[in-house]
Scaffold this active site. Sequence first.
Site, short mmCIF file in Angstrom:
data_model
loop_
_atom_site.label_atom_id
_atom_site.label_comp_id
_atom_site.label_asym_id
_atom_site.label_seq_id
_atom_site.Cartn_x
_atom_site.Cartn_y
_atom_site.Cartn_z
N HIS A 17 0.74 -1.28 0.01
CA HIS A 17 0.07 0.12 -0.08
C HIS A 17 0.73 1.28 0.03
CE1 HIS A 17 -3.88 -1.78 0.35
NE2 HIS A 17 -3.23 -2.70 1.15
N HIS A 104 0.25 -14.87 8.35
CA HIS A 104 0.78 -13.83 7.68
C HIS A 104 2.24 -13.63 8.15
CE1 HIS A 104 -3.62 -12.98 6.48
NE2 HIS A 104 -2.93 -12.36 5.62
N ASP A 354 -7.66 -12.92 -2.67
CA ASP A 354 -7.95 -13.93 -3.64
C ASP A 354 -8.55 -15.07 -2.92
OD1 ASP A 354 -6.88 -13.18 -6.61
OD2 ASP A 354 -5.58 -12.36 -4.95
#
Length: 420
Positions: A17, A104, A354
Amino acid sequence: MSTFGTLFRVTTYGESHCASVGAIIDGCPPGLPLDAADIQVQMNRRRPGQSNLTTPRNEKDAIQLQSGIEHGVTLGTPIGLFVRNEDQRPHDYSETDLYPRPSHADWTYLEKYGIKASSGGGRSSARETIGRVAAGAIAEKYLKMAYGIEIVAFVTSVGKIHMPSAVVQTSGADAEDDDNSEDALTPEFRELLSTVSRENVDAHLTRCPHAETAEKMTKRIQRAQAAKDSIGGTVTCVIRNVPSGLGEPVFDKFEAKLAHAMLSIPATKAFEIGSGFRGTEVPGSKHNDAFVRRADGRLGTATNWSGGIQGGITNGENIYFRIGFKSPATISQAQTTAKYDGSEGTLAARGRHDPCVVPRAVPIVEAMAALVVMDQLLIQNSRRAAISLLPPVTTLPPTMVMPPPQIVAPSQTPVKENGP
């Protein structure tokens, strides 16, 4: 680190980002016709929001070339390129201030650097692969024009749904003692490896070139979406027309460089080449690739259990391998997990993701394969150029010495510039 390659070196930058992501490519040969359109083809295949099976993040991923090219031709100097991040939503990740998201890289990046990106996956995000795909497209154009090399990847499984590929093995009490398997792959799948094109692959949203299986894969991905969950899968890649002699034993064997490249892609968990794990179940008498003389007079192999590589060096046969991608870690279900302070809580993740990464992973796999082949070709050609300056060796038997080496001969077959 963020650099891959020895002579064809690619350095990527950017977080998921931040303002932009991109790459510096050093070592691209001069004189290669190149413009943004050559790269954009693969960028479009990788970009988010391309179908209802992918993340809805809407990024155009328009490539911008900054250096190393004039009048549509590479100069041999570093090529700089980037893509702007336009559809940013860092506010979707405010919960990561409290929670390390399950599976993550939030926690491990914090442990390593003592600081982490505040939104998205930072450098661990698949957004980083934009630079790889762009660099791979450049390498691939050179490989196609100079050598006729073709690289095609495709989806072979989603969850427990597999594209037909393996020979059905004996089952029952005698299965453990069955040594009669002829090959791990069906004749049909071996033919597919020799003929499949990107047009075949892109004919379905799942990028599986087997229509019946592709429909089942679509339904499986949609089921994961509906459950606010995710699912993994595998991608198979074939590289055709690679010259023999590439690879740098012992630590930089060709398959070792491929494994390095593929397992550096986000979400990868497995890699196998040629016969892979199936080769461990077959006796050597059936696994060995016997040599035969080809129509052009060169040696080839009657079978290809080796996957085009022997002793870490390419042998001129098709190189094929498979990569396993885990189910995406970001899901929209609430998950019970610990906060950074160790107290238990419930993480309700937002963000866009996704439900299955393998359809979009296809061009990333192709790009990393191209970077490996390109780098190894440049290394081998530099070795052959150095040897060619020395007198021929005459003190050894003819069977121990090749004819005076030359630069690896490029393909003389006219090729399309836009890929196989």
